[in-house]
Every structure is written in structure tokens, then in C-alpha cells.
Design a protein around this motif. Structure first.
Motif, PDB file in Angstrom:
ATOM      1  N   THR A  51       0.831  -1.200   0.000  1.00 59.33           N
ATOM      2  CA  THR A  51       0.000   0.000   0.000  1.00 59.33           C
ATOM      3  C   THR A  51       0.867   1.252   0.000  1.00 59.33           C
ATOM      4  O   THR A  51       1.999   1.238   0.512  1.00 59.33           O
ATOM      5  CB  THR A  51      -0.943   0.030   1.221  1.00 59.33           C
ATOM      6  N   THR A  52       0.358   2.313  -0.578  1.00 63.11           N
ATOM      7  CA  THR A  52       1.021   3.623  -0.522  1.00 63.11           C
ATOM      8  C   THR A  52       0.253   4.586   0.382  1.00 63.11           C
ATOM      9  O   THR A  52       0.629   5.742   0.499  1.00 63.11           O
ATOM     10  CB  THR A  52       1.121   4.246  -1.930  1.00 63.11           C
ATOM     11  N   ILE A  53      -0.808   4.101   0.992  1.00 63.64           N
ATOM     12  CA  ILE A  53      -1.728   4.999   1.696  1.00 63.64           C
ATOM     13  C   ILE A  53      -1.240   5.369   3.091  1.00 63.64           C
ATOM     14  O   ILE A  53      -1.327   6.522   3.509  1.00 63.64           O
ATOM     15  CB  ILE A  53      -3.138   4.378   1.737  1.00 63.64           C
ATOM     16  N   SER A  54      -0.739   4.393   3.839  1.00 60.09           N
ATOM     17  CA  SER A  54      -0.214   4.712   5.167  1.00 60.09           C
ATOM     18  C   SER A  54       0.839   3.701   5.565  1.00 60.09           C
ATOM     19  O   SER A  54       0.945   2.613   4.978  1.00 60.09           O
ATOM     20  CB  SER A  54      -1.331   4.745   6.208  1.00 60.09           C
ATOM     21  N   ARG A  76       0.256   8.788   3.766  1.00 60.57           N
ATOM     22  CA  ARG A  76       0.840   9.113   2.451  1.00 60.57           C
ATOM     23  C   ARG A  76       2.258   9.664   2.601  1.00 60.57           C
ATOM     24  O   ARG A  76       2.657  10.629   1.933  1.00 60.57           O
ATOM     25  CB  ARG A  76      -0.033  10.127   1.709  1.00 60.57           C
ATOM     26  N   GLY A  77       3.035   9.051   3.500  1.00 61.56           N
ATOM     27  CA  GLY A  77       4.432   9.418   3.672  1.00 61.56           C
ATOM     28  C   GLY A  77       4.695  10.522   4.665  1.00 61.56           C
ATOM     29  O   GLY A  77       5.858  10.797   4.995  1.00 61.56           O
ATOM     30  N   ILE A  78       3.655  11.178   5.162  1.00 60.75           N
ATOM     31  CA  ILE A  78       3.825  12.290   6.097  1.00 60.75           C
ATOM     32  C   ILE A  78       3.563  11.803   7.518  1.00 60.75           C
ATOM     33  O   ILE A  78       2.518  11.202   7.794  1.00 60.75           O
ATOM     34  CB  ILE A  78       2.875  13.463   5.762  1.00 60.75           C
ATOM     35  N   ASN A  79       4.503  12.055   8.413  1.00 65.85           N
ATOM     36  CA  ASN A  79       4.338  11.662   9.807  1.00 65.85           C
ATOM     37  C   ASN A  79       3.085  12.305  10.380  1.00 65.85           C
ATOM     38  O   ASN A  79       2.857  13.506  10.215  1.00 65.85           O
ATOM     39  CB  ASN A  79       5.568  12.090  10.616  1.00 65.85           C
ATOM     40  N   ILE A  80       2.250  11.508  11.072  1.00 68.38           N
ATOM     41  CA  ILE A  80       0.973  12.005  11.576  1.00 68.38           C
ATOM     42  C   ILE A  80       1.168  13.168  12.537  1.00 68.38           C
ATOM     43  O   ILE A  80       0.356  14.102  12.572  1.00 68.38           O
ATOM     44  CB  ILE A  80       0.172  10.849  12.243  1.00 68.38           C
ATOM     45  N   LYS A  81       2.263  13.155  13.295  1.00 65.94           N
ATOM     46  CA  LYS A  81       2.507  14.249  14.242  1.00 65.94           C
ATOM     47  C   LYS A  81       2.815  15.544  13.500  1.00 65.94           C
ATOM     48  O   LYS A  81       2.364  16.618  13.885  1.00 65.94           O
ATOM     49  CB  LYS A  81       3.646  13.869  15.198  1.00 65.94           C
TER      50      LYS A  81
END
Length: 458
Positions: A51-54, A76-81
Motif C-alpha cells: 500500500t502507498t496509503i499509510s 501518504r508518507g507524512i508523519n501524523i505528528k
């Protein structure tokens, strides 16, 4: 008239026969190297897709050795924080922006975000008389079942329900994302009116409001809410929106989608999965557990009493006697759940605002003591920490959300992730998902009816 829902002694007897015949010897799972729950003995998930979603990370290599680390979650590659900090710094609510990111892979520009919000607002409507004919009839306390029924019924109104081309599936997904809050809140109001004899009111969503704001607007008789309430609910939605392809409901979405079925069937199946108390239903169990804890001890600040209660939980001596401390532990995370880390600060602020600091301190003590107790009482392969659902039920109670809506709030968030994964499966999947099952039954000869002896069951 016969009660078709009544379980008779004959049915119980037949169920006992099922239990006897279907029981599989545990040694076979080892013999055939079957990964129960699609997890190996160390708890690592069996690789079932890409997956590329998370991305979820709970371990990393140090000197060639895999060791636990602080939990990491990327959308999508971006840290949730980093993602959360981004929209908070700009004093924005994040649900719509993060939805765009998950669905389309990139953060939207200002104009793209405005256009996306407009699309969602335009789809915040239900077919004529749908609320009266579908939601108001046969209301149920189980809002998740009502949600699934509504989703399947919406297929009857869609002349292109079975079209699984990407543009049509995206259109259906955006519609479901838009109407999920309406379906859940209206379903609750119907149940509350007919089941609890309370007042009935149906408030239309407002196009200028965010998803979180509209939920509070539709739910409350006054239509009012504070900025902090909307901010905390929005954060809850963002943190519950997506969590990898392997969680039970998202994997369900992939499996059902791979059969080539329609969007409504796939999402209804995902709802059935999320409803389970081992998945999305956990937050309600946490609040029930804490309520029972408060009734069972005399001093809510006494760590010794809390520890003794938690030990009894694990030993199946109290509460629901399932041997679980709800909200503690996660299938992937061990040291920490990044979603819980983010959420806790907002929970504390809301608790102060609502005058419930003492209750927040109780949650904090349970969060501190539970991992120690679990380590003492259980043989575990990894660490244990609070997961996001440990605090979400408490937040919903402070927002005056009824317990019947706790899991539906999860669904309102996760429908975005399900939609992204459904499209990903349609784009990349060209085979139906069909894992192997090994038969361990013994061969038997057919016996003619007159030679089968006396009845064993009914």
C-alpha cells in the motif's frame, strides 16, 4: 406466533454438536505452520499486500537486531505528528484536508481544498424521503447495523451501483464520506425518539461547517458547540481515519473489493468488521470498564487499589470476566501508539474545560499501571501501551456524545481510509484474495439413513 429469534433447547443442543465437530486441535496450527490471525508467533503480521496509503512502524533494526521503537504512523508518507501540527499551526480543522491527502496522495493547495470541501458539501444530501422511509423505520440501538442497512439501501437509489470504474467508485466514495455523519446522527435520533421516548429533531448539515462541526450541529438540540469541542472531535476523526491495509475492517475492504463487487457491499462489510469489540467497538468497552472501576474501589487516587482491580481484570475475576484491560495494547504498537500520544494532550485540555480533571487523572493512572500489571501477569512477546481508543470514549463522553455513537464516530472517520484502499485494490489488484485453508478432518464413509442409530442431537 413463533418467535423466530428465540433460541430453543434444540438449537442449543445443535450448537453443542457444532462446537464438538468443528473444534480443531491446537497442535495442527503448529504442524501446518498456520499463522492464526495472519500473525506469526512474534506478533508480526503476515505480508498480504502492498500500500502507498499509510505506514505503521513499531520496530527498527539496531546493529542487525530488530528492536521495539516508539510508534510511528505516516499518512501518504507524512508523519501524523507533523501533519497534525501543520493544520493546528494554521488554526484549521483537519478532517477535510487529511481526507484529500489520503484519497489523492498529496496535500491540497488552498484552491484544491476549497473545491474539495464544496464537493463534499454538495453531496451532503440523502434521497427524497430516505430519512423517513429507511432511517425512521425499524430504528435500532445498534447504530452500526443501521449504518450498514442504510449503505446497502442507498445502492437501490444508485442507477450505477455496480459500475466499478474508478470515476464512479470515487464518486460513490465521496457521497458516502459526505452522508455518513447524517446517517449515524439521524439513526441515533430515531432510536432515541422511538426507543427512549425523547424529542425528535432532524437538523440539516450546513455547507459552511466542517465535518466535526456538522456532527455537533446535527446532534445537539441547540445546534451549538464550542471551538474546543469542534477541535477535539476533528482531531479524533483525523487520528481514526486510516491505519494501514492490515487492520481488520480495511483488510475486509480489500478482500471484498477483490471479488469485483460494488462499493456499497464492500463498505457494508467493512462496517460489520469495525463493529466488533476487538476492533472499533473497543472505545465503548473502555468507558464501561472505567465506570466499573470507579464503582469497585474507594479511592480513585490509590494506585494500590487500581493495581488490584487491574489484576482481577486480567484474572477474569471482575467486570466482563474476559481477561482484558480494554484500551491497552495494540496488534502492532508496543512502546507507544502515536495517535494516543497526540490525543492525550487534547483530552487533558478538554477535561480541564469540562471540570473532569479527576477523571482524567484516573485514566492516566490506569495508563501508567496497566502495562506493569500485564507484564507481571502475562507472557507477552512485546511491550504494551495505551492505544487511541483508551482515551476516545472518554473524549466522546465529555462531548456529550451518546455511547451508541462511539463506534459510528470511528466509522465516520475510517470511511475515508476504506475508500482510499478500495480504489487502491481496484487499481492494482487483478486477483481475488483467496488464502489457503488446510483440511484436517478425517475421512468418513457414507452411512445409510436406516443404519445411523439413535438421534444424537435433536
Amino acid at each position: 406466533m413463533t418467535d423466530i429469534f428465540h433460541t430453543t433447547p434444540e438449537i442449543i443442543h445443535l450448537a453443542e454438536q457444532c462446537a464438538k465437530e468443528d473444534k480443531i486441535d491446537a497442535q495442527f496450527y503448529t504442524q501446518y505452520e498456520v499463522k492464526q490471525g495472519l500473525r506469526d508467533v512474534s506478533g508480526t503480521g503476515v505480508m498480504a499486500g502492498l500500500t502507498t496509503i499509510s505506514m505503521i512502524q513499531s520496530q527498527h533494526y539496531e546493529n542487525g537486531v530488530l528492536v521495539p521503537c516508539e510508534g510511528v504512523l505516516h499518512y501518504r508518507g507524512i508523519n501524523i505528528k507533523q501533519l497534525v501540527q501543520g493544520f493546528l499551526q494554521d488554526h484549521r480543522l483537519g478532517y477535510e484536508e487529511v481526507s484529500y491527502l489520503l484519497l489523492f496522495g498529496e496535500l491540497p493547495s488552498s484552491s484544491e481544498l476549497s473545491a474539495f470541501k464544496k464537493i463534499l458539501a454538495e453531496k451532503q444530501t440523502l434521497p427524497t424521503n430516505f430519512v423517513r422511509d429507511i432511517i425512521m423505520k425499524a430504528p435500532s440501538k445498534d447504530i452500526m447495523n443501521t449504518l450498514a442497512r442504510c449503505v446497502l439501501t442507498l445502492a437501490s437509489y444508485d442507477t450505477h451501483a455496480d459500475d466499478i470504474s474508478l470515476p464512479n467508485v470515487l464518486n460513490q466514495s465521496l457521497m458516502l464520506i459526505s452522508v455518513f455523519p447524517m446517517l449515524a446522527v439521524y439513526a441515533y435520533h430515531a432510536y432515541n425518539h422511538y426507543g427512549n421516548d425523547d424529542s425528535l429533531y432532524i437538523h440539516h448539515p450546513q455547507p459552511n461547517l466542517s465535518t466535526a462541526e456538522n456532527i455537533l450541529h446535527m446532534l445537539r438540540s441547540t445546534k451549538t458547540y464550542s471551538e474546543m469541542e469542534a477541535k477535539v472531535l476533528d482531531m479524533a476523526l483525523v487520528l481514526h481515519m486510516e491505519h494501514g491495509g492490515g487492520n481488520n475492517s480495511t483488510f475486509t475492504t480489500h478482500v471484498v473489493t477483490s471479488s469485483g463487487t460494488d462499493t456499497y457491499s464492500a463498505i457494508a462489510a467493512a462496517l460489520g468488521s469495525l463493529k466488533g469489540p476487538k476492533h472499533g467497538g473497543a472505545n465503548g468497552k473502555v468507558t464501561e470498564m472505567i465506570k466499573h472501576l470507579k464503582e469497585s474501589i474507594t479511592d480513585l487516587t490509590d494506585e494500590r487499589q487500581i493495581r488490584e482491580y487491574l489484576i482481577k481484570l486480567l484474572r477474569k475475576e471482575t467486570f466482563d470476566k474476559k481477561g482484558l484491560i480494554y484500551g491497552m495494547g495494540h496488534a502492532v504498537y508496543s512502546i507507544s501508539d502515536p495517535r494516543a500520544d497526540i490525543f492525550k494532550a487534547f483530552v487533558e485540555d478538554l477535561a480541564k474545560d469540562k471540570g473532569r480533571e479527576q477523571e482524567f487523572q484516573l485514566y492516566s493512572l490506569v495508563e501508567k499501571i496497566a502495562p506493569e500489571v500485564i507484564a507481571e501477569e502475562r507472557k507477552i512477546y512485546k511491550g504494551v501501551s495505551a492505544n487511541v481508543d483508551f482515551y476516545s470514549g472518554f473524549v466522546y463522553s465529555m462531548l456529550d456524545l451518546p455511547e451508541e455513537l462511539y463506534t459510528p464516530m470511528f466509522a465516520i472517520a475510517r470511511i475515508v481510509g476504506w475508500s482510499a484502499h478500495r480504489m487502491e485494490e481496484l487499481i492494482n489488484g487483478n486477483k481475488i484474495i483467496r488464502p489457503a485453508y488446510e483440511s484436517v478432518s478425517a475421512e468418513k464413509e457414507y452411512v445409510r439413513l436406516e443404519k445411523r442409530g439413535k438421534d444424537r442431537t435433536i
